[in-house]
Structures are given as C-alpha cells and as structure tokens.
Design a protein around this motif. Structure first.
Motif, PDB file in Angstrom:
ATOM      1  N   VAL A 153     -25.547 -44.167  -6.425  1.00 64.26           N
ATOM      2  CA  VAL A 153     -26.213 -44.853  -5.326  1.00 64.26           C
ATOM      3  C   VAL A 153     -27.574 -44.265  -4.981  1.00 64.26           C
ATOM      4  O   VAL A 153     -28.455 -44.969  -4.492  1.00 64.26           O
ATOM      5  CB  VAL A 153     -25.325 -44.906  -4.067  1.00 64.26           C
ATOM      6  CG1 VAL A 153     -24.137 -45.819  -4.303  1.00 64.26           C
ATOM      7  CG2 VAL A 153     -24.892 -43.526  -3.616  1.00 64.26           C
ATOM      8  N   ALA A 154     -27.777 -42.974  -5.248  1.00 66.13           N
ATOM      9  CA  ALA A 154     -29.060 -42.357  -4.910  1.00 66.13           C
ATOM     10  C   ALA A 154     -29.965 -42.192  -6.124  1.00 66.13           C
ATOM     11  O   ALA A 154     -31.015 -41.566  -6.037  1.00 66.13           O
ATOM     12  CB  ALA A 154     -28.843 -40.998  -4.235  1.00 66.13           C
ATOM     13  N   GLY A 155     -29.555 -42.721  -7.262  1.00 66.77           N
ATOM     14  CA  GLY A 155     -30.386 -42.598  -8.461  1.00 66.77           C
ATOM     15  C   GLY A 155     -29.576 -42.262  -9.690  1.00 66.77           C
ATOM     16  O   GLY A 155     -28.424 -42.690  -9.827  1.00 66.77           O
ATOM     17  N   ASP A 156     -30.154 -41.460 -10.548  1.00 75.49           N
ATOM     18  CA  ASP A 156     -29.512 -41.143 -11.828  1.00 75.49           C
ATOM     19  C   ASP A 156     -28.474 -40.032 -11.724  1.00 75.49           C
ATOM     20  O   ASP A 156     -27.694 -39.831 -12.652  1.00 75.49           O
ATOM     21  CB  ASP A 156     -30.577 -40.735 -12.856  1.00 75.49           C
ATOM     22  CG  ASP A 156     -31.481 -41.889 -13.239  1.00 75.49           C
ATOM     23  OD1 ASP A 156     -31.022 -43.052 -13.159  1.00 75.49           O
ATOM     24  OD2 ASP A 156     -32.646 -41.643 -13.617  1.00 75.49           O
ATOM     25  N   GLU A 157     -28.485 -39.281 -10.621  1.00 77.95           N
ATOM     26  CA  GLU A 157     -27.579 -38.147 -10.476  1.00 77.95           C
ATOM     27  C   GLU A 157     -26.526 -38.407  -9.410  1.00 77.95           C
ATOM     28  O   GLU A 157     -26.797 -39.020  -8.382  1.00 77.95           O
ATOM     29  CB  GLU A 157     -28.375 -36.878 -10.113  1.00 77.95           C
ATOM     30  CG  GLU A 157     -29.446 -36.486 -11.129  1.00 77.95           C
ATOM     31  CD  GLU A 157     -28.865 -36.112 -12.475  1.00 77.95           C
ATOM     32  OE1 GLU A 157     -27.725 -35.571 -12.498  1.00 77.95           O
ATOM     33  OE2 GLU A 157     -29.523 -36.359 -13.494  1.00 77.95           O
ATOM     34  N   PHE A 158     -25.328 -37.905  -9.659  1.00 78.06           N
ATOM     35  CA  PHE A 158     -24.234 -37.964  -8.684  1.00 78.06           C
ATOM     36  C   PHE A 158     -24.582 -37.106  -7.478  1.00 78.06           C
ATOM     37  O   PHE A 158     -25.051 -35.979  -7.622  1.00 78.06           O
ATOM     38  CB  PHE A 158     -22.950 -37.462  -9.338  1.00 78.06           C
ATOM     39  CG  PHE A 158     -21.737 -37.480  -8.458  1.00 78.06           C
ATOM     40  CD1 PHE A 158     -20.874 -38.562  -8.464  1.00 78.06           C
ATOM     41  CD2 PHE A 158     -21.446 -36.398  -7.633  1.00 78.06           C
ATOM     42  CE1 PHE A 158     -19.736 -38.576  -7.654  1.00 78.06           C
ATOM     43  CE2 PHE A 158     -20.314 -36.407  -6.818  1.00 78.06           C
ATOM     44  CZ  PHE A 158     -19.461 -37.493  -6.833  1.00 78.06           C
ATOM     45  N   THR A 159     -24.332 -37.620  -6.272  1.00 73.65           N
ATOM     46  CA  THR A 159     -24.572 -36.865  -5.039  1.00 73.65           C
ATOM     47  C   THR A 159     -23.381 -37.010  -4.095  1.00 73.65           C
ATOM     48  O   THR A 159     -22.431 -37.754  -4.375  1.00 73.65           O
ATOM     49  CB  THR A 159     -25.840 -37.363  -4.309  1.00 73.65           C
ATOM     50  OG1 THR A 159     -25.590 -38.689  -3.810  1.00 73.65           O
ATOM     51  CG2 THR A 159     -27.062 -37.364  -5.217  1.00 73.65           C
ATOM     52  N   ALA A 160     -23.486 -36.330  -2.956  1.00 71.56           N
ATOM     53  CA  ALA A 160     -22.442 -36.433  -1.936  1.00 71.56           C
ATOM     54  C   ALA A 160     -22.264 -37.870  -1.467  1.00 71.56           C
ATOM     55  O   ALA A 160     -21.163 -38.265  -1.067  1.00 71.56           O
ATOM     56  CB  ALA A 160     -22.785 -35.526  -0.752  1.00 71.56           C
ATOM     57  N   ALA A 161     -23.334 -38.652  -1.524  1.00 75.64           N
ATOM     58  CA  ALA A 161     -23.225 -40.061  -1.124  1.00 75.64           C
ATOM     59  C   ALA A 161     -22.226 -40.802  -2.007  1.00 75.64           C
ATOM     60  O   ALA A 161     -21.535 -41.721  -1.545  1.00 75.64           O
ATOM     61  CB  ALA A 161     -24.586 -40.735  -1.172  1.00 75.64           C
ATOM     62  N   ASP A 162     -22.132 -40.397  -3.270  1.00 71.43           N
ATOM     63  CA  ASP A 162     -21.195 -41.058  -4.178  1.00 71.43           C
ATOM     64  C   ASP A 162     -19.745 -40.701  -3.879  1.00 71.43           C
ATOM     65  O   ASP A 162     -18.839 -41.468  -4.203  1.00 71.43           O
ATOM     66  CB  ASP A 162     -21.532 -40.712  -5.632  1.00 71.43           C
ATOM     67  CG  ASP A 162     -22.843 -41.321  -6.063  1.00 71.43           C
ATOM     68  OD1 ASP A 162     -22.933 -42.558  -6.134  1.00 71.43           O
ATOM     69  OD2 ASP A 162     -23.798 -40.553  -6.307  1.00 71.43           O
ATOM     70  N   VAL A 163     -19.516 -39.537  -3.269  1.00 76.94           N
ATOM     71  CA  VAL A 163     -18.154 -39.211  -2.845  1.00 76.94           C
ATOM     72  C   VAL A 163     -17.702 -40.226  -1.798  1.00 76.94           C
ATOM     73  O   VAL A 163     -16.593 -40.766  -1.869  1.00 76.94           O
ATOM     74  CB  VAL A 163     -18.077 -37.776  -2.276  1.00 76.94           C
ATOM     75  CG1 VAL A 163     -16.694 -37.507  -1.678  1.00 76.94           C
ATOM     76  CG2 VAL A 163     -18.392 -36.751  -3.358  1.00 76.94           C
ATOM     77  N   TYR A 164     -18.579 -40.508  -0.856  1.00 70.42           N
ATOM     78  CA  TYR A 164     -18.222 -41.427   0.223  1.00 70.42           C
ATOM     79  C   TYR A 164     -18.203 -42.882  -0.255  1.00 70.42           C
ATOM     80  O   TYR A 164     -17.223 -43.594  -0.055  1.00 70.42           O
ATOM     81  CB  TYR A 164     -19.191 -41.266   1.388  1.00 70.42           C
ATOM     82  CG  TYR A 164     -18.727 -41.992   2.620  1.00 70.42           C
ATOM     83  CD1 TYR A 164     -17.673 -41.500   3.387  1.00 70.42           C
ATOM     84  CD2 TYR A 164     -19.301 -43.200   2.993  1.00 70.42           C
ATOM     85  CE1 TYR A 164     -17.218 -42.184   4.496  1.00 70.42           C
ATOM     86  CE2 TYR A 164     -18.848 -43.885   4.106  1.00 70.42           C
ATOM     87  CZ  TYR A 164     -17.808 -43.380   4.853  1.00 70.42           C
ATOM     88  OH  TYR A 164     -17.347 -44.070   5.943  1.00 70.42           O
ATOM     89  N   VAL A 165     -19.273 -43.307  -0.891  1.00 73.18           N
ATOM     90  CA  VAL A 165     -19.336 -44.687  -1.383  1.00 73.18           C
ATOM     91  C   VAL A 165     -18.257 -44.910  -2.440  1.00 73.18           C
ATOM     92  O   VAL A 165     -17.556 -45.929  -2.440  1.00 73.18           O
ATOM     93  CB  VAL A 165     -20.719 -45.006  -1.962  1.00 73.18           C
ATOM     94  CG1 VAL A 165     -20.757 -46.436  -2.484  1.00 73.18           C
ATOM     95  CG2 VAL A 165     -21.809 -44.803  -0.916  1.00 73.18           C
ATOM     96  N   GLY A 166     -18.126 -43.954  -3.336  1.00 72.90           N
ATOM     97  CA  GLY A 166     -17.139 -44.075  -4.399  1.00 72.90           C
ATOM     98  C   GLY A 166     -15.723 -44.200  -3.880  1.00 72.90           C
ATOM     99  O   GLY A 166     -14.910 -44.962  -4.416  1.00 72.90           O
ATOM    100  N   SER A 167     -15.413 -43.470  -2.808  1.00 78.13           N
ATOM    101  CA  SER A 167     -14.075 -43.560  -2.216  1.00 78.13           C
ATOM    102  C   SER A 167     -13.803 -44.964  -1.705  1.00 78.13           C
ATOM    103  O   SER A 167     -12.714 -45.510  -1.904  1.00 78.13           O
ATOM    104  CB  SER A 167     -13.942 -42.548  -1.073  1.00 78.13           C
ATOM    105  OG  SER A 167     -13.983 -41.222  -1.564  1.00 78.13           O
ATOM    106  N   HIS A 168     -14.799 -45.569  -1.073  1.00 82.56           N
ATOM    107  CA  HIS A 168     -14.619 -46.931  -0.568  1.00 82.56           C
ATOM    108  C   HIS A 168     -14.416 -47.922  -1.712  1.00 82.56           C
ATOM    109  O   HIS A 168     -13.562 -48.816  -1.626  1.00 82.56           O
ATOM    110  CB  HIS A 168     -15.831 -47.349   0.261  1.00 82.56           C
ATOM    111  CG  HIS A 168     -15.808 -46.807   1.657  1.00 82.56           C
ATOM    112  ND1 HIS A 168     -14.923 -47.250   2.612  1.00 82.56           N
ATOM    113  CD2 HIS A 168     -16.541 -45.845   2.255  1.00 82.56           C
ATOM    114  CE1 HIS A 168     -15.115 -46.595   3.744  1.00 82.56           C
ATOM    115  NE2 HIS A 168     -16.095 -45.723   3.548  1.00 82.56           N
ATOM    116  N   VAL A 169     -15.188 -47.769  -2.765  1.00 80.01           N
ATOM    117  CA  VAL A 169     -15.056 -48.687  -3.893  1.00 80.01           C
ATOM    118  C   VAL A 169     -13.701 -48.500  -4.584  1.00 80.01           C
ATOM    119  O   VAL A 169     -13.012 -49.480  -4.901  1.00 80.01           O
ATOM    120  CB  VAL A 169     -16.213 -48.496  -4.889  1.00 80.01           C
ATOM    121  CG1 VAL A 169     -15.989 -49.347  -6.150  1.00 80.01           C
ATOM    122  CG2 VAL A 169     -17.553 -48.872  -4.238  1.00 80.01           C
TER     123      VAL A 169
END
Length: 212
Positions: A153-169
């Motif tokens: 979600v924030a670009g080419d690299e995994f970030t903490a945002a993906d923990v949250y967004v990824g959990s929802h998905v």
C-alpha cells in the motif's frame, strides 16, 4: 516473541486470540519485540477496574511499552514501527504520505464500510456524505485500484501499514465480508507469506486450540 511471566519485560501485550489482537501480535512479531502476553477473556476480565485504567473501552488489544499505553490497532502498528526502527517498517519521514494515507484509510473508511455492511446498516444515497466513506462499493474499488498500482500500500516495500490493511483484506476474504476485487487475492497471498505473519498465526491458533 512471548515471554514467561517471570521474565523482566518492557512490553506487555493484552489480547484475546479471537480478536483484533491478532493484528497487534503480527506487528509485534514483525518488529521482533519481546513481550509478555496477558490473555483476557471476553466479559469481566476486559471490564475489570484494573484493565479499564489502561483501556477505558474495555477491549483488546492494548500494549504497554516502557510504561506507555497504546490502544487501537492502527495506532499500535504505527507506534511499534517507530519504536523499533531497525525493523524498517516505516518509510523515512519525507516518504510517509502513502503510508499514513492508506493506514488511516483502512482504519476509517474501509473498516466502517465493512462493519456497516456486515451489520446490514443501510446508508441511503443522500446520507453518503455523512458517513465518511461514501459507500461500500467505492471503498473497495479505491483499495483495489491501489493494490493494482503497487505491490504494497505504501509502495514497493512492505510496511506497518500492510500489517493493518493486510489483516482487513485477509479477514474480509476469509469471512466473506469483503467482495473480491482485482488485486485482493494476490495482495493477501503476498502479505500472508511473511514469516512474522505465520509465526503470529501459529501462536494465536495454539491459544485457541487450548481453549477448546
């Protein structure tokens, strides 16, 4: 990494394995934090006078790190990324626009849209400007477009945002609370392939099995 009660620990993690605490545990595993877990059952334990001093909402998760209390999953993810910078889960300050945007898009419009739809709360056309997310279909379309443009979600690299967004998905696809959009399944596969996710999942599944 969970520790025993006798260990001297600067991180206490209050959770229930069948809760949004799974998001916080995934993030704790991502940053490699040592933590003492306190498992709270639904009901009196979460509403006790002692726990309400930490989280007046009487819910989990909550973390206490060096005496600082953090609640709300999106805040926990952002906090831990900053508290453990060596994990590299937050972009440098000059590149955090997308990181903040999608982290809080998911904490606001995405979660609200999913919950309202799951509860069969019908928002009339003329009310869409009041609810903050417009309508459910638009929210999923917007997230889909982002996941088609970028691997994370924030670009080419995994970030903490993906923990949250990824959990929802991941939860949305598993429980059917999110309609499938282009990019969702591919994104879910990417984030769930991380070792920290697998480690956190094993810990929560073990706790759930012990209760049965």
């Amino acid at each position: 990494m969970p520790l025993t009660e006798s260990d001297n620990c600067h991180m206490i993690f209050y959770t229930n394995p069948q809760s949004r605490g799974q998001i916080a545990r995934w993030m704790l595993e991502e940053v490699g934090a040592e933590y003492r877990q306190e498992i709270l059952e639904y009901g009196p334990a979460m509403k006790s006078e002692e726990y309400l001093k930490l989280n007046p909402m009487g819910k989990v998760p909550t973390i206490v790190h060096n005496g600082q209390v953090v609640t709300e999953c999106s805040a926990i993810c952002a906090y831990l990324a900053d508290a453990f910078p060596d994990a590299g889960l937050a972009p440098e300050l000059s590149k955090r626009a997308d990181y903040y945007r999608w982290l809080f898009f998911s904490a606001g419009p995405l979660e609200a849209a999913i919950v309202n739809r799951s509860l069969e709360v019908a928002v009339k056309k003329e009310q869409e400007t009041m609810v903050g997310y417009g309508n459910y279909e638009r929210v999923l379309d917007v997230l889909s477009q982002r996941l088609l443009e970028s691997p994370y979600v924030a670009g080419d690299e995994f970030t903490a945002a993906d923990v949250y967004v990824g959990s929802h998905v991941l939860w949305g696809l598993h429980f059917g609370t999110m309609d499938v959009r282009d990019g969702f399944k591919e994104y879910a596969a990417r984030v769930s392939d991380r070792e920290a996710f697998k480690a956190a999942k094993r810990l929560d599944e073990q706790l759930i099995a012990e209760k049965e």
